[in-house]
Design an enzyme around this catalytic site. Structure first.
Site, mmCIF file in Angstrom:
data_model
loop_
_atom_site.group_PDB
_atom_site.id
_atom_site.type_symbol
_atom_site.label_atom_id
_atom_site.label_comp_id
_atom_site.label_asym_id
_atom_site.label_seq_id
_atom_site.Cartn_x
_atom_site.Cartn_y
_atom_site.Cartn_z
ATOM 1 C CB THR A 108 -0.919 0.005 1.227
ATOM 2 O OG1 THR A 108 -1.750 -1.154 1.171
ATOM 3 C CG2 THR A 108 -1.795 1.245 1.243
ATOM 4 C CE LYS A 183 -5.237 -1.762 1.538
ATOM 5 N NZ LYS A 183 -3.923 -2.414 1.605
ATOM 6 C CE LYS A 251 2.424 1.971 4.650
ATOM 7 N NZ LYS A 251 1.857 1.109 3.563
#
Length: 299
Positions: A108, A183, A251
């Site tokens: 990701t 995502k 993150k």
């Protein structure tokens, strides 16, 4: 000629390089071996690849060495900075990939970085796809990940059998970076959802109810979700081990918030979730699973 080569590729085993053998990557790489492909692995900590090496995978000492031996290179690492280093840095994968090779980043990561990797790869006659996944450790272990792909359709179709060894819901979302944008949409939904799951179970416990019994009633109704059904029982059992790390979720939320800011989009729910998860990390839970958010409400 290209279509003939692609058809031949779909019907034979390949030399596949895999970088990143953590909670999810180890299972994903194992499925590729089970499908008959020859696996080459590289990780910063060789011990993490021990199980795959015992099963017959080949070790390489750098991303460059791995790329030189492989027709396909797959990565699932920690942060965009890691992705950039292994693909675009000195001695990186793009520089050492064989002409016609396929590079698949399943981390990701940043949509803009995915576009940069695609452009650099294309300039060398190499195909690049961004293909982040959802489904956590269970989805990886059971080869039923949702795989969100960005890139050229021809490359996607050529790699479909590779994806099929690791997941079930495999969708080309658009051009380079589209997989990462998808995502981000996934993570945004999860962020607010996890707040609701944790608050719900904390409320049930505080009200003197049995959270397991409450879960029986609410998971099949309008409140139902993957997080409630899969992570709710872990919360109730006091199991906060990672299917997906808190530190990596933070993150992801930063990437999503930065991308939203670039588009002029305000995401207050995501901003709140990030604040709560940063508090959780500061409290010492960065290495735990995302369901550990419950600890903030419990305490």
């Amino acid at each position: 000629m290209a279509s003939h080569c692609d058809e031949r590729r779909r019907n034979r085993n390949m030399n596949i390089g895999f970088i990143g053998t953590g909670v999810m990557g180890k299972s994903m790489a194992g499925h590729l071996m089970a499908a008959g492909h020859r696996l080459f692995v590289y990780t910063r900590t060789k011990a993490k690849a021990a199980e795959l090496l015992e099963r017959g995978a080949d070790w390489r000492d750098s991303p460059a060495e791995l790329a030189e031996d492989c027709e396909v290179v797959i990565s699932i690492v920690g942060y965009p900075s890691d992705v950039e280093a292994i693909y675009l840095g000195d001695g990186g994968i793009v520089e050492h990939a064989n002409p016609g090779a396929y590079l698949i980043d399943m981390t990701t990561s940043s949509p803009s970085l995915a576009r940069r990797i695609h452009a650099a790869a294309a300039a060398r006659g190499v195909h690049a796809l961004d293909a982040p996944v959802s489904g956590g450790d269970v989805g990886a272990r059971e080869a039923r990940l949702s795989i969100m792909v960005g890139g050229d359709r021809a490359a996607f179709e050529a790699m479909r059998p590779i994806f099929a060894a690791m997941g079930k819901n495999i969708v080309l979302q658009g051009g380079p970076g589209a997989g990462q944008h998808t995502k981000m949409s996934n993570q945004i939904a999860i962020a607010s959802g996890m707040m609701g799951v944790c608050e719900s179970l904390a409320y049930a416990k505080k009200a003197g109810l049995d959270p397991s019994v409450v879960l029986q009633s609410i998971e099949s109704g309008a409140a139902g979700s993957w997080s409630l059904s899969n992570l709710g029982p872990r919360i109730i059992a006091g199991n906060f081990e990672p299917g997906f790390y808190v530190k990596h979720f933070i993150k992801d939320m930063k990437i999503a918030l930065d991308s939203a800011d670039e588009m002029g989009l305000e995401l207050p729910g995501l901003a709140l979730a990030r604040t709560l998860y940063e508090r959780l990390s500061d409290a010492g839970f960065a290495e735990k699973g995302t369901q550990a958010l419950y600890k903030l409400f419990e305490d």
